[in-house]
Motif scaffolding. Structure first.
Motif, mmCIF file in Angstrom:
data_model
loop_
_atom_site.group_PDB
_atom_site.id
_atom_site.type_symbol
_atom_site.label_atom_id
_atom_site.label_comp_id
_atom_site.label_asym_id
_atom_site.label_seq_id
_atom_site.Cartn_x
_atom_site.Cartn_y
_atom_site.Cartn_z
ATOM 1 N N VAL A 1 -3.812 3.693 1.438
ATOM 2 C CA VAL A 1 -4.571 2.583 0.869
ATOM 3 C C VAL A 1 -3.760 1.301 1.023
ATOM 4 O O VAL A 1 -2.541 1.353 1.189
ATOM 5 N N ALA A 2 -4.452 0.163 0.971
ATOM 6 C CA ALA A 2 -3.757 -1.110 1.125
ATOM 7 C C ALA A 2 -4.431 -2.194 0.303
ATOM 8 O O ALA A 2 -5.634 -2.147 0.057
ATOM 9 N N GLY B 1 0.822 -1.197 0.000
ATOM 10 C CA GLY B 1 0.000 0.000 0.000
ATOM 11 C C GLY B 1 0.852 1.242 0.000
ATOM 12 O O GLY B 1 2.022 1.221 -0.356
ATOM 13 N N TYR C 1 -0.277 8.118 5.693
ATOM 14 C CA TYR C 1 -0.880 7.532 6.882
ATOM 15 C C TYR C 1 -0.661 8.468 8.057
ATOM 16 O O TYR C 1 0.472 8.806 8.383
ATOM 17 N N TYR D 1 -7.277 3.302 4.128
ATOM 18 C CA TYR D 1 -6.831 2.465 5.233
ATOM 19 C C TYR D 1 -6.484 3.416 6.382
ATOM 20 O O TYR D 1 -5.317 3.672 6.671
ATOM 21 N N LYS E 1 -4.413 -6.483 0.141
ATOM 22 C CA LYS E 1 -3.976 -7.725 0.780
ATOM 23 C C LYS E 1 -3.267 -8.615 -0.227
ATOM 24 O O LYS E 1 -3.605 -8.634 -1.404
#
Length: 156
Positions: free
Chosen positions: A117-118, A46, A50, A89, A120
């Motif tokens: 954003v992320a 991501g 943050y 996120y 998986k």
């Protein structure tokens, strides 16, 4: 490493993942970047911004209002949505951010406390031959958002 488990019933390690944040400009993390997190059954890639400081967060929100078409275009870009979805996120305020109208059309976007954003990653993807290529592709899809955020904060 700093968890003394000699007398503890919980013998799990202090840290169970490896994380790396990639950004130019030295060790100080200010602004946007790219993130790789490796952990069994919990890996992700991501980036973005943050938990920006309050001044930067306000500037980002102001820029989103001033250039709402551009941010909507970036967040709705097909490749970006395929990789990272439509949610950031980050934590969200329960109320309206200070200094912003509660009836603003983008209020749900402005409530975010961060703009990261992320995506998986499966365990099998980490060991595939295409992992590096796919990670770079995702980071390229993230690049326009990072540029928008950097410009908003005045870091570029």
């Amino acid at each position: 490493m700093y968890k003394d488990v000699r007398f503890s019933k919980d013998k799990s390690p202090y840290k169970t993942h490896f994380g790396i944040f990639i950004r130019g400009g030295g060790k100080k993390i200010e602004g946007t970047g790219y993130y790789l997190h490796i952990e069994p059954n919990g890996s992700l890639i991501g980036g973005g911004c943050y938990q920006p400081d309050p001044k930067s967060l306000y500037k980002i929100r102001e820029r989103m209002i001033a250039d709402s078409k551009k941010i909507q275009q970036l967040l709705n870009e097909r490749k970006f949505v395929q990789d990272f979805g439509k949610e950031f996120y980050a934590e969200k305020l329960k109320t309206v951010p200070k200094g912003f109208a509660k009836d603003h059309p983008m209020i749900e976007l402005l409530k975010y406390k961060g703009f990261a954003v992320a995506k998986k990653i499966k365990n099998t993807d980490l060991t595939s031959n295409d992992f590096a290529k796919e990670t770079v592709k995702s980071f390229r899809n993230l690049y326009p958002l990072n540029q928008f955020l950097e410009e908003a904060m005045g870091k570029k």
